[in-house]
Design an enzyme around this catalytic site. Structure first.
Site, PDB file in Angstrom:
ATOM      1  N   ASP A   1      46.778  45.936  47.904  1.00 50.84           N
ATOM      2  CA  ASP A   1      46.631  46.427  46.526  1.00 50.84           C
ATOM      3  C   ASP A   1      47.375  45.530  45.547  1.00 50.84           C
ATOM      4  O   ASP A   1      46.924  45.292  44.420  1.00 50.84           O
ATOM      5  CB  ASP A   1      47.151  47.865  46.414  1.00 50.84           C
ATOM      6  CG  ASP A   1      46.456  48.805  47.381  1.00 50.84           C
ATOM      7  OD1 ASP A   1      45.241  48.663  47.576  1.00 50.84           O
ATOM      8  OD2 ASP A   1      47.143  49.684  47.942  1.00 50.84           O
TER       9      ASP A   1
ATOM     10  N   HIS B   1      47.514  54.302  49.216  1.00 49.96           N
ATOM     11  CA  HIS B   1      46.661  53.160  49.564  1.00 49.96           C
ATOM     12  C   HIS B   1      45.200  53.583  49.713  1.00 49.96           C
ATOM     13  O   HIS B   1      44.522  53.217  50.665  1.00 49.96           O
ATOM     14  CB  HIS B   1      47.162  52.515  50.864  1.00 49.96           C
ATOM     15  CG  HIS B   1      46.410  51.280  51.269  1.00 49.96           C
ATOM     16  ND1 HIS B   1      46.254  50.193  50.434  1.00 49.96           N
ATOM     17  CD2 HIS B   1      45.759  50.951  52.414  1.00 49.96           C
ATOM     18  CE1 HIS B   1      45.551  49.257  51.057  1.00 49.96           C
ATOM     19  NE2 HIS B   1      45.224  49.701  52.264  1.00 49.96           N
TER      20      HIS B   1
END
Length: 333
Positions: A167, A194
């Protein structure tokens, strides 16, 4: 927030020797991850395990001229035990990849059993290792590992990590495309979890806090759902494997630097975190400082915008359910 990274001071002593184990080394993430770990000079022993294929991967990358020994293991002849015994860092990318139309939560029932069984083996054969969970859905698989470790009486909250580094990489890359800069110079802290809306990039802490609202919202959505781009582009043939391997190798490298005594090693990661535990959220990704004992310090969110507060509120609602799902998978079995 990431300006602290530029101020890192490095240990003057020679790097120590570390054994690193990859569980799921024959897969789409495991193979490039193993390759990248072979290039890390701190890794002097690399143990690759999978149900099949790991010995071949080990033989292949063992030809690369770096000073490390590579071995491949399968379940035969106590392979998992041998792969884990004496290891310092365990990476778990094992599991099935995401397919078109499949969310990370759709992966749960398949990958949860795989992660549970591997965690049990780690608890038995490498109870003091730093464990880096890559297998999705991370928001649920990390709690699974914790519950298994608790049952085995070996849980150390400072040595269990959910790898959210992809990310961070996406945030840097996608932001640079919007503002026309070099992504290597963009540092974006990403907090929360996530998957989807649990991924919250703190753009207000970058030098580009004044993005137009529509541009900002489109950027955040792309960061949150960037994995879908890859799944769609691969047309059913897999998910983000190469970029995830780079993310896993980067985070493993940071953990090894911390173990080696380097100072100010700071990365965001999904860990047991006190920041929202009073709201029933045991795990949350924020920046942490890594050291010889794993997590040495958990950082707060810092100054955030009202919009980011709203995003975090939505992320927390999803995380409560994700975390509980992982916990109950173990405790109700």
């Amino acid at each position: 927030m990431f300006s602290r990274i530029a101020k890192r001071s490095f240990s003057s002593s020679a790097a120590q020797n570390y054994k690193v184990s990859v569980l799921g080394a024959g897969g789409g993430i495991g193979q490039p991850l193993s390759l990248l770990l072979k290039l890390n000079h701190r890794v002097t022993k690399l143990a690759l395990y999978d149900l099949k294929g790991a010995p071949g991967v080990a033989a292949d990358i063992s030809h690369i001229p770096t000073d490390s020994k590579v071995e491949g293991f399968t379940p035969e002849n106590d392979g998992l035990k041998n792969a884990l015994t004496g290891t310092d860092v365990v990476l778990i990318p094992a599991g099935v990849p995401r397919k078109p139309g499949m969310t990370r939560d759709d992966l749960f029932n398949i990958n949860a059993s795989i992660v549970r069984d591997l965690a049990s083996a780690v608890a038995e054969h490498a109870p003091n290792a730093n464990v880096l969970v890559i297998s999705n859905p991370v928001n649920s698989t990390v709690p699974i590992v914790r519950e298994v470790f608790k049952q085995k009486n070996v849980y150390n909250k400072n040595r269990l990590f959910g790898v959210t580094t992809l990310d961070v990489l996406r945030a840097s890359r996608f932001l640079s495309e919007v503002v026309g800069t070099n992504p290597a110079n963009e540092r974006v802290s990403v907090v929360g979890g996530h998957s989807g809306i649990t991924i919250v990039p703190l753009l207000s802490q970058t030098t580009h806090k004044d993005l137009k609202e529509d541009v900002r919202d489109a950027l955040i959505h792309r960061i949150q759902f960037g994995g879908d781009e890859v799944v769609k582009a691969k047309d059913g043939a897999g998910s983000a494997t190469l970029s995830m391997a780079q993310a896993g190798a980067r985070f493993a490298g940071a953990v090894l630097k911390g173990l080696d005594g380097e100072k100010d090693i700071i990365e965001p990661t999904f860990v047991e975190n006190p920041i929202f535990q009073n709201e029933g959220i045991d795990f949350f990704a924020t920046e942490v400082t890594l050291g010889p004992e794993g997590v040495s310090k958990i950082h707060g969110l810092g100054e955030i915008s009202s919009h980011e507060e709203e995003l975090i509120s939505k992320a927390k609602e999803a995380l409560v359910k994700n975390i509980a799902k992982g916990q109950t998978f173990v405790t109700e079995k």
